[in-house]
Write a protein that holds these residues in place. Structure first.
Motif, short mmCIF file in Angstrom:
data_model
loop_
_atom_site.label_atom_id
_atom_site.label_comp_id
_atom_site.label_asym_id
_atom_site.label_seq_id
_atom_site.Cartn_x
_atom_site.Cartn_y
_atom_site.Cartn_z
N UNK A 49 60.01 16.47 7.32
CA UNK A 49 61.51 16.95 6.45
C UNK A 49 61.37 16.44 4.91
N UNK A 50 60.89 15.70 4.57
CA UNK A 50 61.13 15.28 2.61
C UNK A 50 59.51 16.17 2.33
N UNK A 51 59.22 16.30 2.92
CA UNK A 51 57.89 17.19 2.64
C UNK A 51 58.69 19.01 2.55
N UNK A 52 59.49 18.68 2.72
CA UNK A 52 59.83 20.34 2.96
C UNK A 52 61.02 20.22 1.43
N UNK A 53 61.52 19.30 1.68
CA UNK A 53 62.92 19.16 0.72
C UNK A 53 62.48 19.29 -0.76
N UNK A 54 61.16 18.37 -0.41
CA UNK A 54 60.64 17.78 -2.79
C UNK A 54 59.43 18.92 -2.54
N UNK A 55 59.06 20.46 -1.75
CA UNK A 55 58.36 21.22 -1.87
C UNK A 55 60.04 22.25 -2.52
N UNK A 56 60.36 22.86 -1.49
CA UNK A 56 61.86 23.31 -2.24
C UNK A 56 62.71 23.08 -3.00
N UNK A 57 62.67 22.10 -3.29
CA UNK A 57 63.17 21.87 -4.66
C UNK A 57 62.01 22.29 -5.94
N UNK A 58 61.05 21.83 -5.84
CA UNK A 58 60.06 21.97 -7.21
C UNK A 58 60.10 23.47 -7.14
N UNK A 59 60.04 24.40 -6.29
CA UNK A 59 59.20 25.57 -6.04
C UNK A 59 60.76 26.05 -6.78
N UNK A 60 62.43 25.72 -6.36
CA UNK A 60 63.25 26.29 -7.13
C UNK A 60 63.44 26.19 -8.34
N UNK A 61 62.95 25.39 -8.70
CA UNK A 61 63.66 25.16 -9.91
C UNK A 61 62.28 25.80 -10.91
N UNK A 62 61.08 25.76 -10.96
CA UNK A 62 59.98 26.03 -11.83
C UNK A 62 60.45 27.84 -11.85
N UNK A 63 61.48 28.13 -11.21
CA UNK A 63 61.60 30.06 -11.61
C UNK A 63 61.47 31.17 -10.67
N UNK A 64 59.61 30.41 -9.99
CA UNK A 64 59.22 31.63 -8.78
C UNK A 64 59.82 31.84 -8.39
N UNK A 65 60.54 30.18 -7.24
CA UNK A 65 61.52 31.27 -6.51
C UNK A 65 62.32 32.28 -6.73
N UNK A 66 63.01 32.58 -7.71
CA UNK A 66 64.01 33.36 -7.66
C UNK A 66 63.38 34.48 -8.40
#
Length: 246
Positions: free
Chosen positions: A46-63
């Protein structure tokens, strides 16, 4: 499945009290270690998922990827399902090391898929929902671990509920009803809350069948996967039900 002996059965058959005590202590210690390993894997995932989700969202690539057109969006969305199917149907054929790799890969891909929540909901509502679900999960899992009531009947009913939920979600993709989405989210929270207790009891019971066998490590990972899915689904549905959007 290995042959196993429940200490309560041993006592009923008239074994010496000292032997029963030693056997019971060994079983209790082994079970605690087994369940702790399950929770450690689940929490780390769960922690790994949360970290990856946050970093991916902040990178701008997720949008760009998750909110835009293109096949990559759908690959990210459905990749976690592929990992779950491979792990579930291939558990007897793949090695323990491979299963570990698949679990961490699954948690990572889930992070990519769940990055969209940081683009839709406020950070406060995400954090509030996460801690609320964490508290509820702890209580429900503790109930499943300690209750003497057989939850297998409830589990069958809840699994049928999951199937019905998937059908309703598929229908709502075309209907696009906000009322139906609200009902789906509320029912989803209740279903996965029940599955948390059921899966905990099932994982605990499975220990007595795999203790001392080479399947023990694999069942730890698969147990962690089950609880991970219960937690993440409960979190996602509750966030959709109560979360504040940006």
């Amino acid at each position: 499945m290995a042959n196993w002996s429940d200490p309560r059965m041993t006592a009923a058959q008239g074994a010496p009290a000292t032997g029963v005590g030693r056997d019971g202590a060994v079983v209790d210690a082994g079970l605690r270690s087994y369940m702790l390993s399950v929770y450690n894997y689940m929490t780390s995932g769960v922690l790994l998922t949360g970290i990856v989700a946050l970093l991916f969202a902040q990178s701008g690539m997720a949008a760009q990827i998750l909110m835009g057109p293109g096949i990559l969006k759908y690959l990210i969305m459905f990749a976690p399902l592929a990992f779950v199917m491979v792990m579930s149907f291939g558990i007897n054929r793949i090695s323990y090391g491979t299963l570990q790799l698949l679990f961490w890969s699954f948690a990572t891909v889930m992070g990519l898929s769940m990055a969209s929540i940081f683009l839709v909901f406020t950070g406060t509502s995400i954090a509030t929902t996460f801690f609320a679900v964490a508290a509820a999960f702890a209580g429900l899992s503790l109930f499943g671990y300690t209750t003497k009531k057989d939850l297998s009947g409830m589990g069958t009913f809840l699994i049928m509920g999951v199937v019905g939920l998937l059908v309703a979600m598929l229908i709502n993709l075309f209907v696009q009803s906000s009322v139906m989405q609200l009902a789906i989210s509320a029912i989803g929270v209740l279903i996965f809350a029940g599955l948390t207790a059921y899966d905990t009891q099932r994982i605990k019971s499975l220990y007595f069948h795999v203790a001392g066998t080479d399947m023990m490590g694999k069942t730890v990972i698969m147990g962690a996967l089950s609880l991970y899915l219960d937690f993440v689904n409960m979190f996602t549905f509750l966030l959709q039900f109560m979360g504040q959007r940006d």
